[in-house]
Design an enzyme around this catalytic site. Structure first.
Site, PDB file in Angstrom:
ATOM      1  CG  HIS A  83      -5.747  -2.084  -0.073  1.00 47.12           C
ATOM      2  ND1 HIS A  83      -4.848  -1.811  -1.069  1.00 47.12           N
ATOM      3  CD2 HIS A  83      -5.203  -1.565   1.057  1.00 47.12           C
ATOM      4  CE1 HIS A  83      -3.812  -1.148  -0.566  1.00 47.12           C
ATOM      5  NE2 HIS A  83      -4.003  -0.996   0.723  1.00 47.12           N
ATOM      6  CG  ASP A  90      -6.503  -2.682  -3.966  1.00 43.07           C
ATOM      7  OD1 ASP A  90      -7.250  -1.725  -3.688  1.00 43.07           O
ATOM      8  OD2 ASP A  90      -5.360  -2.814  -3.489  1.00 43.07           O
ATOM      9  CB  SER A 145      -0.948  -0.069   1.200  1.00 47.95           C
ATOM     10  OG  SER A 145      -1.993   0.857   1.080  1.00 47.95           O
TER      11      SER A 145
END
Lengths: 354, 354
Positions: free
Chosen positions: B328, B298, B125
């Site tokens: 995600h 995601d 991320s």
């Protein structure tokens, strides 16, 4: 030019209580002798907003059909927190379900407009969810239904998405637990911002469609102009929340689950069906012909849910996916190409089922 | 058991100003003589949280590598609004970019830890976005990089999604323009709720994975226990916003764009490159070998963006999509199967490029 009319139900039971004088706002288009199309509103819409699909070159032609559009309870036109007197005003407004809306709309059609059969109930988003309710609740009355970017049950992901804008509003500095004296501007603008990214597909943003061909200069510019103002000032904060609750409560397999009325005193049509909670069986019993049109890139009514619902209805329903990167808004009139596609599919459905 | 250490930079320029004594928090695992893996944190993480990928049976084995994990500025451990004295405290904390973080981490590695070459920079991320920055900023220093559920540039849709939780927090009744005396509980809990539905794929919700095999009884139960508390009380509201700004400012093709330092006084490595703003050219010049692992579902770092970025890097980068409905969170250690898949792909990448 259609005028908005207001039907007074008198005392009317909603899921969460009884309104002393419930009101349903509606408009009509075309000749009452023609086949009737019922077209309820979506989230964040006034009854006039449905005109994007009404016209001689649109999905619903008033030269051929008698079209009745209905404002949902809590939209600010039909009975809503903002327009209901004490003791059911503002945060005291009772919970409303789609079945309450469908019952109220049925009353207008039968008591006021003399409609005895509905050719088609159609709607987008919350309107599409209502179309499912109509098909389940009035099997002898509804011949067809069209659900655009909607579902028969609000999925857990959809519920969870709605918690975001809701949290932004109810915790806002000017919401005051719903007891604001001036409409909650900061709360509603935050609500709009928290809603915005859900409304379109990722690739719509990737190609910067939000700049609207130079109308805006940045993402923030667009958010300010189109989303902070998508609810404020034209919608009241308590109305927005009440309407959201109706959306979250949607499950066509759980009719009357939320009614506070004593089961022993409910009229016959409010008896809980044997298939309570069984969505597959509930949809399997639907008699009306259905046209189900999700958008390929809808982030909260994804086509996978529509596919499962169409499968449950067997040969009675047709699935047509709108191939668009406009996400949910593909069904809401945002893109002319998508609106025309939906129009053409609607006409095809009418031809093939008439 | 690794201990968190704190490196004091002294006077250190960030994009939005200069901190008199900037601090970078970090941990080390393994023998400094082994090849070095740099592993910065993601959003909402403390430096210890990165241990989900560190171990003899994990992606990064401390028996084979010298692993250095870094806390991002604004995470509450490295310099952050919550731990910086006046005049840069709270809402007065300067804007920070990934390039600031990479420069600070580079200083720790070279000045304190004696690292002269990095075998791999890896992250999930925001950590994965940082890995891109490392590869672009230090081409002679970084041999490999791994980006899990991240991107080289924060896309417009990703920016827009972040505006939702942000709006919920900054308009909350207890945020007080960042001048709260007690951490903004309502704002941070609303922030978590507005974030939640973005973190997983729709089908993850459809199969009710949020009930965690009976741990929770409802969606709301899970939201309360896992999302209202995902930031509160362990994160400060101004920290959360400052970190979010770093995320929104990400664009590896726009190095030093946000620096307030006079261009004529900037050191050589802070000169704006000729390819400023050209993501394709910037990525085309990357020398490090890249492994890019988006998750299929995601919602804010969708695989389409990763595909375009890998194409720009030509034969230098490999795309491996994590086939998961965890969205995600697939890259964040939420699902053992996904974590193991990422571990195996990491080991394969190391074997094939060593």
């Amino acid at each position: 030019m259609a005028q908005t009319k207001f039907f007074h139900h008198g005392r009317f039971a909603l899921a969460g209580g009884v309104l002393p004088d419930a009101v349903t706002a509606y408009r009509t288009y075309g000749d009452p002798k023609n086949p009737c199309i019922v077209f309820p509103t979506c989230y964040g819409a006034k009854v006039a907003d449905n005109e994007y699909m009404i016209g001689s070159d649109k999905a619903f032609n008033p030269d051929q059909f008698y079209i009745v559009t209905f404002a949902l309870f809590s939209n600010g036109e039909s009975s809503s927190p903002s327009n209901t007197p004490t003791p059911y005003n503002g945060p005291y407004f009772p919970a409303v379900t789609y079945e309450d809306n469908a019952r109220a709309q049925y009353a207008v059609l039968t008591k006021e407009l003399g409609v005895t059969k509905v050719y088609c109930v159609a709607g987008f988003s919350m309107g599409g969810q209502q179309a499912y309710y109509w098909a389940v609740m009035y099997p002898e009355f509804v011949e067809r239904f069209i659900c655009i970017c909607g579902s028969a049950r609000t999925s857990p992901h959809n519920q969870c998405f709605l918690e975001g804008p809701k949290a932004a509003l109810v915790n806002a500095v000017d919401f005051k637990d719903g007891h604001y004296e001036k409409n909650a501007e900061r709360g509603l603008r935050a609500f709009g911002r928290a809603y915005s990214a859900w409304a379109y597909g990722q690739s719509w943003f990737r190609r910067k469609a939000y700049l609207k061909n130079g109308m805006y200069t940045s993402l923030d510019d667009w958010l300010r102009a189109e989303w902070e103002t998508s609810f404020y000032p034209q919608f009241d904060a308590n109305d927005v929340l009440s309407l959201l609750r109706t959306w979250q409560l949607a499950d066509v397999s759980k009719l009357y689950a939320h009614s506070t009325m004593d089961p022993s005193t409910r009229p016959g049509y409010m008896k809980v069906p044997d298939t309570f909670g069984d969505l597959h069986a509930t949809l399997g019993a639907v008699k009306a012909k259905g046209l189900i049109m999700p958008s390929r890139t809808d982030l909260y009514f994804p086509p996978e849910d529509s596919t499962a619902e169409v499968d449950a209805m067997k040969s009675n329903a047709t699935l047509v996916v709108v191939e668009s990167d406009w996400g949910h808004i593909a069904g809401g009139g945002g893109c002319e190409e998508d609106t025309n596609f939906i129009r053409d599919q609607t006409h095809k459905f009418f031809r093939e089922t008439s």
